[in-house]
Scaffold this active site. Sequence first.
Site, PDB file in Angstrom:
ATOM      1  N   CYS A   1     -32.287 -41.484  36.754  1.00  0.00           N
ATOM      2  CA  CYS A   1     -33.254 -41.283  37.854  1.00  0.00           C
ATOM      3  C   CYS A   1     -34.511 -40.545  37.389  1.00  0.00           C
ATOM      4  O   CYS A   1     -35.515 -40.520  38.096  1.00  0.00           O
ATOM      5  CB  CYS A   1     -32.602 -40.518  38.996  1.00  0.00           C
TER       6      CYS A   1
ATOM      7  N   HIS B   1     -37.764 -37.080  43.470  1.00  0.00           N
ATOM      8  CA  HIS B   1     -36.797 -38.174  43.371  1.00  0.00           C
ATOM      9  C   HIS B   1     -36.035 -38.266  44.699  1.00  0.00           C
ATOM     10  O   HIS B   1     -35.545 -37.265  45.214  1.00  0.00           O
ATOM     11  CB  HIS B   1     -35.818 -37.916  42.223  1.00  0.00           C
TER      12      HIS B   1
ATOM     13  N   ASN C   1     -31.321 -44.220  47.259  1.00  0.00           N
ATOM     14  CA  ASN C   1     -31.636 -43.766  45.905  1.00  0.00           C
ATOM     15  C   ASN C   1     -31.841 -44.988  45.010  1.00  0.00           C
ATOM     16  O   ASN C   1     -30.896 -45.703  44.708  1.00  0.00           O
ATOM     17  CB  ASN C   1     -30.475 -42.900  45.401  1.00  0.00           C
TER      18      ASN C   1
HETATM   19  O1  UT7 Z   1     -29.786 -39.853  41.536  1.00  0.00           O
HETATM   20  C1  UT7 Z   1     -29.047 -38.837  40.899  1.00  0.00           C
HETATM   21  C2  UT7 Z   1     -28.889 -37.802  41.811  1.00  0.00           C
HETATM   22  N1  UT7 Z   1     -27.836 -38.098  42.772  1.00  0.00           N
HETATM   23  C3  UT7 Z   1     -27.705 -37.275  43.748  1.00  0.00           C
HETATM   24  O2  UT7 Z   1     -28.522 -36.407  43.837  1.00  0.00           O
HETATM   25  C4  UT7 Z   1     -26.517 -37.344  44.699  1.00  0.00           C
HETATM   26  C5  UT7 Z   1     -26.084 -35.943  44.958  1.00  0.00           C
HETATM   27  N2  UT7 Z   1     -24.991 -35.773  45.837  1.00  0.00           N
HETATM   28  C6  UT7 Z   1     -25.058 -36.007  47.179  1.00  0.00           C
HETATM   29  O3  UT7 Z   1     -26.051 -36.471  47.672  1.00  0.00           O
HETATM   30  C7  UT7 Z   1     -23.910 -35.599  48.031  1.00  0.00           C
HETATM   31  O4  UT7 Z   1     -23.017 -34.801  47.291  1.00  0.00           O
HETATM   32  C8  UT7 Z   1     -23.131 -36.786  48.650  1.00  0.00           C
HETATM   33  C9  UT7 Z   1     -23.995 -37.459  49.701  1.00  0.00           C
HETATM   34  C10 UT7 Z   1     -22.774 -37.772  47.563  1.00  0.00           C
HETATM   35  C11 UT7 Z   1     -21.870 -36.277  49.326  1.00  0.00           C
HETATM   36  O5  UT7 Z   1     -22.175 -35.307  50.287  1.00  0.00           O
HETATM   37  P1  UT7 Z   1     -21.280 -33.985  50.400  1.00  0.00           P
HETATM   38  O6  UT7 Z   1     -21.791 -33.219  51.541  1.00  0.00           O
HETATM   39  O7  UT7 Z   1     -21.328 -33.333  49.043  1.00  0.00           O
HETATM   40  O8  UT7 Z   1     -19.872 -34.597  50.768  1.00  0.00           O
HETATM   41  P2  UT7 Z   1     -18.504 -34.398  49.994  1.00  0.00           P
HETATM   42  O9  UT7 Z   1     -18.565 -35.025  48.657  1.00  0.00           O
HETATM   43  O10 UT7 Z   1     -18.144 -32.965  50.094  1.00  0.00           O
HETATM   44  O11 UT7 Z   1     -17.519 -35.232  50.905  1.00  0.00           O
HETATM   45  C12 UT7 Z   1     -17.117 -34.738  52.146  1.00  0.00           C
HETATM   46  C13 UT7 Z   1     -16.123 -35.691  52.744  1.00  0.00           C
HETATM   47  C14 UT7 Z   1     -14.999 -36.099  51.811  1.00  0.00           C
HETATM   48  O12 UT7 Z   1     -13.830 -36.142  52.568  1.00  0.00           O
HETATM   49  P3  UT7 Z   1     -12.745 -34.968  52.456  1.00  0.00           P
HETATM   50  O13 UT7 Z   1     -12.313 -34.985  51.027  1.00  0.00           O
HETATM   51  O14 UT7 Z   1     -13.476 -33.722  52.843  1.00  0.00           O
HETATM   52  O15 UT7 Z   1     -11.703 -35.390  53.429  1.00  0.00           O
HETATM   53  C15 UT7 Z   1     -15.354 -37.496  51.410  1.00  0.00           C
HETATM   54  O16 UT7 Z   1     -14.230 -38.296  51.139  1.00  0.00           O
HETATM   55  O17 UT7 Z   1     -16.786 -36.898  53.130  1.00  0.00           O
HETATM   56  C16 UT7 Z   1     -16.041 -38.006  52.639  1.00  0.00           C
HETATM   57  N3  UT7 Z   1     -16.962 -39.100  52.371  1.00  0.00           N
HETATM   58  C17 UT7 Z   1     -17.344 -39.968  53.309  1.00  0.00           C
HETATM   59  N4  UT7 Z   1     -17.009 -40.100  54.619  1.00  0.00           N
HETATM   60  C18 UT7 Z   1     -17.573 -41.101  55.293  1.00  0.00           C
HETATM   61  C19 UT7 Z   1     -17.581 -39.406  51.225  1.00  0.00           C
HETATM   62  N5  UT7 Z   1     -18.374 -40.483  51.391  1.00  0.00           N
HETATM   63  C20 UT7 Z   1     -18.222 -40.848  52.687  1.00  0.00           C
HETATM   64  C21 UT7 Z   1     -18.781 -41.882  53.442  1.00  0.00           C
HETATM   65  N6  UT7 Z   1     -18.433 -41.963  54.755  1.00  0.00           N
HETATM   66  N7  UT7 Z   1     -19.653 -42.767  52.943  1.00  0.00           N
END
Ligand code: UT7
Length: 337
Positions: A124, A264, A294
């Site tokens: 990215c 980004h 993204n």
């Molecule tokens: O381009 C390179 C840079 N990339 C980035 O900058 C991405 C950086 N990361 C992020 O944007 C975020 O970490 C995410 C959007 C990927 C995730 O957000 P989060 O607030 O960190 O969520 P999490 O990983 O803590 O997940 C929370 C919950 C999980 O469930 P449990 O384990 O708490 O029961 C996931 O399984 O949300 C669940 N989950 C979803 N639920 C519904 C993960 N993806 C989804 C989804 N829909 N699409």
Amino acid sequence: MLTHPLVQRPPLRTVSIIGSGSYVPARVLTNADLERLVETTDEWITSRTGIRERRIAADGEATSDMAVSAAGRAMESAGISSEAFDLIIVATITPDMLFPSTACLVQQKLGANRAVAFDIEAACSGFVYALEIAAQFIQSHSFQTALVIGAEKMSSVIDWADRNTCVLFGDGAGAAVLQHRPGSQGLLTTCLGSDGTKASLLELPAGGSACPSTAESVAGRLHFLRMDGKEIFRNAVTAMVSAANEALSRCGIGIEQIRCIIPHQANQRILTAVGERLGATSGQVFVNVDRYGNTSAASVGIALDEAVRSGRIQRGDLVLVVVFGAGLTWGATVLEW
Ligand code: UT7
């Protein structure tokens, strides 16, 4: 013994972006569409990422095709034709194929016969890395006119069964034409950084020499992108803020002197956190992650072009571009538009 006289080089010169262009495919994939694909909701995606929809390339539409479309618009805005290019750099993690480079395929499609063409890979962060490489060549008089493109077909490396990642990414391309423009300071400074110790946080494990493509690698879903989202999030905010502050301090300016920040576009929450920590107003931070998700190396190229075309950036304005991606890699550029 032969003696070689030292080649006399003219003094370094400034480098400006003299034209920009972008392209996104016509097909829109909404959060409602994704609700039918994986166990997710529009509410989850919107509240956790700010993304409402993303663009998906047509079947048979490759990264080089999107790159060429963005390049065409950049050439039009710069008022030059493809014969002018002596350098083409494509930043991508989704090349048409392992080799030849996507840049060589773009060169062929544009008929830019005089150009030297190569790809760079900084995920990215690729667009900012490529801008700086191109700028160094022009600054030192090696080349006169460069085409820098960030282009990605992320839909080709997404595991459409993995809700953790498939809701986040989209396809597209952004391009910039670089030249010395008398009377403009152009690119003022660029800070780049990398941390290979965290390479495994965001990777596509198979298809290279470490894990060549086999029936087993395909069955193991190793040809899809994998990410530790939480760790990437944390690292992204810290690295982007630190690179941006370093770039501003090298220029001796404060954030209030920046007309537009082009970060980004990965997640609205990252954009908000970075903006707040830099002391920027929300009006300074350009956002289009809601419409495109993204797009990796294409992200800031598309955003910069949209900001220029919508009048958010005018000639003479100071712009801060700040990126973060797999590698880990990051960077920030301050430029006078
Ligand atoms: O381009 C390179 C840079 N990339 C980035 O900058 C991405 C950086 N990361 C992020 O944007 C975020 O970490 C995410 C959007 C990927 C995730 O957000 P989060 O607030 O960190 O969520 P999490 O990983 O803590 O997940 C929370 C919950 C999980 O469930 P449990 O384990 O708490 O029961 C996931 O399984 O949300 C669940 N989950 C979803 N639920 C519904 C993960 N993806 C989804 C989804 N829909 N699409």
